[in-house]
Motif scaffolding. Structure first.
Motif, PDB file in Angstrom:
ATOM      1  N   ILE A  16       0.789  -1.200   0.003  1.00 13.39           N
ATOM      2  CA  ILE A  16      -0.060   0.122   0.111  1.00 13.39           C
ATOM      3  C   ILE A  16       0.864   1.096   0.066  1.00 13.39           C
ATOM      4  CG2 ILE A  16      -1.805   1.279   1.176  1.00 13.39           C
ATOM      5  CD1 ILE A  16      -2.781  -1.166   2.269  1.00 13.39           C
ATOM      6  N   GLN A  33      -3.095   4.184  -1.313  1.00  8.31           N
ATOM      7  CA  GLN A  33      -2.986   4.240   0.132  1.00  8.31           C
ATOM      8  C   GLN A  33      -4.400   5.259   0.564  1.00  8.31           C
ATOM      9  OE1 GLN A  33       0.170   6.162   1.780  1.00  8.31           O
ATOM     10  NE2 GLN A  33      -0.085   5.136   3.763  1.00  8.31           N
ATOM     11  N   THR A  97      -2.170   1.760  13.487  1.00 11.22           N
ATOM     12  CA  THR A  97      -1.092   0.722  13.291  1.00 11.22           C
ATOM     13  C   THR A  97      -0.516   0.224  14.462  1.00 11.22           C
ATOM     14  OG1 THR A  97      -0.716   1.762  11.125  1.00 11.22           O
ATOM     15  CG2 THR A  97       0.983   0.558  12.188  1.00 11.22           C
ATOM     16  N   TYR A 121      -6.468  -6.417   5.936  1.00 14.32           N
ATOM     17  CA  TYR A 121      -5.526  -5.332   5.979  1.00 14.32           C
ATOM     18  C   TYR A 121      -4.123  -5.805   5.884  1.00 14.32           C
ATOM     19  CZ  TYR A 121      -3.098  -1.046   7.306  1.00 14.32           C
ATOM     20  OH  TYR A 121      -2.293   0.067   7.356  1.00 14.32           O
ATOM     21  N   ASN A 170     -11.570  -3.429   5.837  1.00 14.06           N
ATOM     22  CA  ASN A 170     -10.495  -3.043   4.578  1.00 14.06           C
ATOM     23  C   ASN A 170      -9.868  -4.253   4.037  1.00 14.06           C
ATOM     24  OD1 ASN A 170      -8.501  -1.872   3.326  1.00 14.06           O
ATOM     25  ND2 ASN A 170      -7.385  -1.023   5.059  1.00 14.06           N
ATOM     26  N   TYR A 201     -12.727   2.625  10.445  1.00 12.41           N
ATOM     27  CA  TYR A 201     -13.726   3.211   9.316  1.00 12.41           C
ATOM     28  C   TYR A 201     -15.224   3.044  10.242  1.00 12.41           C
ATOM     29  CZ  TYR A 201      -9.703   2.571   6.490  1.00 12.41           C
ATOM     30  OH  TYR A 201      -8.558   2.526   5.865  1.00 12.41           O
ATOM     31  N   PHE A 317     -13.273   2.237   0.328  1.00 17.99           N
ATOM     32  CA  PHE A 317     -12.571   1.361  -0.589  1.00 17.99           C
ATOM     33  C   PHE A 317     -13.201   0.951  -1.439  1.00 17.99           C
ATOM     34  CE2 PHE A 317      -9.719   1.433   3.260  1.00 17.99           C
ATOM     35  CZ  PHE A 317      -8.587   2.191   2.640  1.00 17.99           C
ATOM     36  N   ARG A 367      -7.560  -2.549  -5.721  1.00 18.14           N
ATOM     37  CA  ARG A 367      -8.242  -1.683  -4.667  1.00 18.14           C
ATOM     38  C   ARG A 367      -8.046  -0.135  -4.958  1.00 18.14           C
ATOM     39  NH1 ARG A 367      -6.773  -0.489   1.337  1.00 18.14           N
ATOM     40  NH2 ARG A 367      -5.426   0.996   0.329  1.00 18.14           N
TER      41      ARG A 367
END
Ligand code: GLN
Length: 392
Positions: A16, A33, A97, A121, A170, A201, A317, A367
């Motif tokens: 990504i 991204q 993250t 992801y 994702n 999200y 996405f 994506r």
């Protein structure tokens, strides 16, 4: 050359993030991204300007500034339907993250198993490896991205300590229903395991779907580590503000992992972001309206061009099917990665190859994201339309 970590050798850099770098190199429109190309709310950036003068500029408490945690606890209490103790049930991290890495390292010892849905992801793979865990992949089967609950029970029976649930998901945009979450949660309780959620999200869930927090389900708070962040909700992906919420014992351990990993998230940004956490409900309604419009607009554009795609229930996405192009002689034998690199150079639009999200051998999806201004989406669609001329 002395030997480096074999463990790190088992995964690649993030595809990504790599696509963003290649996109920048060629000046393409970056739909790879996921981050917005529009500004965060003005109240937030105004407050940041003030904080530049007033501080703080030194470390905050390692697990998060007190006022930031208090504001987070208040916001989270609404979605979880229960009080959250900012002292003992929250750790503030450097983005979602770190929250996910911290959750995995808190739960796993080397050799432990963790269930991860596929597609996933891409960070979860590296997170699992770095924490010594072995991922067990549970397929999400298109077109509904449904799963077989028996495979999850098998995973728990095989000793999986946790299952990662990215909701909304994702890259496939799946929004888990209450019934699905209840079924997963019941098994986690039965097998005395954890559910680690990624809910970054959470405010991008399109009607008629609704976001349900795993930790809000009866009996699930004690078995859930909720990871989320401010990145997407307030359009501040570069601020790197994330957090974990969970029961005291988990958080006590997560605080240690976090402290030794990063000490803490940026204190001036935490101070400024309190403003955002105190936004009224109308802010989230407006955000959802903006993204609903973007989703409908972008998907309608893809339809006009004639590119086949899924319809995401949440996130920003969309997965586009490139099978018809890969069937052309000039792309014969190409990987989706090669196709994406070609697309950046020749079409001027960056996407992420689907293979970086799937455990299965998937080579026909890319994506794209639509967290872009209408003008950018228009230009991206105009460029994508050129793909179709290849078929003529
Ligand atoms: N979640 C975003 C994506 O999938 C990017 C997050 C990141 O790069 N840290 O594109």
């Amino acid at each position: 050359m002395p030997k480096l970590s074999a463990r790190v050798g088992t995964f690649t850099d993030s595809v990504i993030r790599r696509m963003t770098r290649i996109s920048d190199e060629y000046g393409a429109i970056n739909l790879s991204q996921g981050f917005p190309d529009f500004d965060p709310p003005k109240a937030l950036t105004d407050r940041l300007a003030e904080v530049a003068h007033t501080g703080p500029h030194q470390y905050s408490v390692t697990f998060g500034a007190e006022n930031f945690r208090a504001a987070l606890a208040e916001k989270a209490a609404k979605s979880l339907g229960r009080a959250v103790d900012p002292e003992t049930q929250i750790v503030v991290t450097c983005g979602g993250t770190e929250a996910m890495m911290c959750a995995m390292m808190t739960v796993c010892d080397p050799g432990d198993k963790v269930m991860v849905f596929s597609p996933f992801y891409e960070n979860y793979g590296a997170d699992a490896i770095l924490s010594g865990a072995r991922p067990i992949y549970i397929p999400l089967v298109p077109p509904e991205y449904s799963f077989d609950i028996r495979l999850i029970e098998d995973g728990f029976r095989a000793g999986a300590k946790a299952i990662v649930v990215c909701n909304p998901s994702n890259p496939c945009g799946k929004v888990f229903t209450r019934a699905e979450l209840e079924a997963i949660g019941a098994l986690a309780v039965q097998y005395d395991a954890f559910v680690i959620t990624d809910e970054v999200y959470e405010h991008m869930v399109y009607a008629p779907c609704r976001h349900v927090c795993m930790a809000s389900l009866p009996g699930m708070f004690g078995h859930t580590i909720t990871c989320s962040s401010l990145s997407k909700t307030y359009s501040v992906t570069g601020w790197r503000l994330g957090y974990l919420i969970g029961p005291e014992t988990v958080i006590e351990n997560a605080k240690k992992v976090h402290d030794f990993l990063t000490v803490g998230a940026a204190s001036p940004l935490q101070e400024a972001a309190v403003t955002a956490l105190e936004f009224p409900d109308a802010y989230y309604d407006d955000l959802l309206a903006v993204y609903t419009e973007k989703r409908d607009y972008f998907l309608a554009g893809l339809d006009r061009i004639g590119l086949a795609h899924n319809v995401p229930q949440g996130t920003y996405f969309v997965l586009v099917d490139i099978s018809e192009f890969l069937a052309l002689p000039q792309f014969s034998g190409w990987t989706d990665l090669a196709f994406c690199e070609w697309m950046i150079r020749e079409i001027g639009v960056a996407a992420v190859p689907g293979s970086s999200f799937f455990r299965e051998d998937v080579n026909h999806l890319i994506r794209l994201h639509f967290a872009r201004t209408k003008e950018t989406l228009d230009e991206a669609l105009a460029r994508l339309a050129k793909l179709k001329s290849l078929l003529a």
